[in-house]
Design an enzyme around this catalytic site. Structure first.
Site, PDB file in Angstrom:
ATOM      1  NE  ARG A 192       5.440   4.418   7.084  1.00  0.00           N
ATOM      2  CZ  ARG A 192       4.264   4.254   6.527  1.00  0.00           C
ATOM      3  NH1 ARG A 192       3.158   4.489   7.211  1.00  0.00           N
ATOM      4  NH2 ARG A 192       4.171   3.875   5.273  1.00  0.00           N
TER       5      ARG A 192
ATOM      6  N   GLY B 170       3.575   3.530  -2.258  1.00  0.00           N
ATOM      7  CA  GLY B 170       3.124   4.261  -3.450  1.00  0.00           C
ATOM      8  C   GLY B 170       4.195   5.206  -3.972  1.00  0.00           C
TER       9      GLY B 170
ATOM     10  CE  LYS C 268      -6.945  -4.697  -7.319  1.00  0.00           C
ATOM     11  NZ  LYS C 268      -7.315  -3.310  -6.981  1.00  0.00           N
TER      12      LYS C 268
ATOM     13  N   GLY D 188       4.647  -2.215   0.574  1.00  0.00           N
ATOM     14  CA  GLY D 188       4.209  -2.668   1.890  1.00  0.00           C
ATOM     15  C   GLY D 188       4.379  -4.155   2.146  1.00  0.00           C
TER      16      GLY D 188
END
Ligand code: AMP
Length: 396
Positions: free
Chosen positions: A35, A377, A198, A354
């Site tokens: 980053r 996200g 998920k 991620g």
């Protein structure tokens, strides 16, 4: 696009919202500098123009005010080295000291503000807090894609104080361009590969992708909810039983739209969740009690590889199995190599989220794919077709 290239920063002070939420070890050393590296070109362009830079970010999740372990001062040695200068540091992002340092900032200098989230006003999107940050500079630059889906003071609210002087940095511009390339300027066939634990995290993106893709490959823990919904026996594999109807819905929508859904027909199962568990390869629809699927099987690997190698646009989000354990990493590794292989044949490939980013880095393939997103996200929400507040605030 409204980017920093539209402005000459000579004599101007730019406040840049960067995403310096980097992992630190116990000695406060940065263990992954991705980053920071990503933000450097934006900072350098402004300095090269003759401007000065004020950097603001969050780090971690401080609960109640300042905490040493979340201080951005730990980043100073790395930033000094990468920017080849000695940064100034304001130990409180909105104090009089911060204002004084900003007022006296000279062309070519860089000031780093302390963690924005030491103030709860940041995540609350407080306007007075945003205005104090805004008063430090002449131009607002948003370069923090990872927080663009949050309407926080420094990512969104602050923009209103810069009606004509707010722009995207290069990270933001590249993220937006690469997602738009996949969603709007799509070369067919378009294959999306979704994995991870998920289904619930990915429903929005699946629904949106069904309008656009030719192939949807589903692996990872989430595949078992689909297999159970289709009547398969999944043993003790991961499942979200409240989503069985939703999974069936997705399958029938895919059929209506003519999207080919690829569910792994074989699976590597284990008798417990550990790298040295007993394991075997079985049919995914007939997993015995006491066994859990932790990776896709060899036939699935080779059929998915074919689909990927014949695609012109590829989106990959989420690993195919528990790739953190070497014995269940083969599916993820095969997919990573296939995405790199397709890219070398001319496909456009975007990797986001991620864990798939961690996988592509683990196999040292980051420079063999077209774009690796910095936002998990934020990327999912953008891909769902949602308008991200941090992006809208610059465009308004
Ligand atoms: P997500 O954050 O939803 O993308 O999930 C990533 C995590 O899913 C990784 O830590 C993987 O280890 C895990 N995962 C992938 N496949 C499976 C599986 N078959 N069973 C359990 N966990 C899995």
């Amino acid at each position: 696009m409204k980017t920093i290239d539209k402005i000459n920063f000579n004599g101007k002070k730019a406040i840049i919202r960067v995403d310096f939420n980097v992992p630190l070890n116990n000695n406060f050393e940065i263990t992954d500098k991705t980053r920071i590296n990503a933000a450097i070109p934006t900072i350098k362009k402004i300095l090269a123009d003759g401007g000065s830079v004020i950097l603001m970010s969050h780090l971690g999740r401080p609960k109640n005010g300042p905490e040493d372990k979340f201080s951005l001062k730990h980043l100073l040695p790395t930033l000094n080295q990468k920017l080849n200068t000695k940064l100034l540091f304001a130990p409180d992002c909105i104090s009089d000291e911060a204002k004084l340092l900003a007022d006296n900032l000279q062309s070519g200098q860089v000031l780093l503000l302390e963690n924005l989230r030491f103030y709860k006003e940041e995540t609350k999107g407080d306007e007075t807090f945003a205005e104090k940050l805004a008063n430090l500079a002449d131009v607002y630059v948003n370069d923090a894609f990872g927080t663009a889906h949050r309407a926080h003071a420094s990512t969104t609210i602050i923009a209103k104080f810069f009606p004509t002087t707010k722009v995207f940095g290069y990270v933001m511009a590249n993220e937006i361009a690469s997602i738009n390339k996949v969603l709007l300027d799509t070369k067919k066939p378009f294959t999306a590969i979704l994995g991870g634990a998920k289904v619930s995290d990915k429903i929005g993106i699946i629904e949106n992708l069904l309008q656009k893709v030719d192939h949807l490959i589903i692996g990872g823990g989430m595949m078992f909810t689909f297999i159970k919904a289709m009547g398969g026996e999944i043993g003790s594999s991961l499942v979200e039983t409240d989503l069985l109807n939703m999974a069936n819905d997705i399958l029938s929508k895919a059929k209506q739209k003519g999207v080919s859904i690829h569910i792994p027909l074989d699976t590597i199962v284990a008798d417990n969740f550990s790298n040295d568990a007993n394991r075997k390869e079985v049919a995914s629809f007939a997993i015995e009690e006491g066994w859990m699927g932790l990776d896709i099987g060899s036939k699935s690997c080779s059929s998915f590889k074919d689909v990927i190698l014949n695609s012109s646009t590829i989106l990959w989000n989420g690993p195919m199995g528990v790739f953190e354990m070497e014995n269940f990493a083969e599916g993820t590794r095969t997919i990573a190599m296939a995405v790199a292989g397709a890219t070398s044949k001319g496909a456009y490939s975007l990797i986001g989220g991620g864990d798939s980013v961690a996988a592509i880095n683990k196999y040292e393939l980051a420079d063999k794919v077209s774009y690796v997103s910095t936002g998990g996200g934020a990327m999912l929400e953008f891909m769902e077709g949602k308008e991200l507040p941090g992006i809208k605030a610059i465009l308004d």
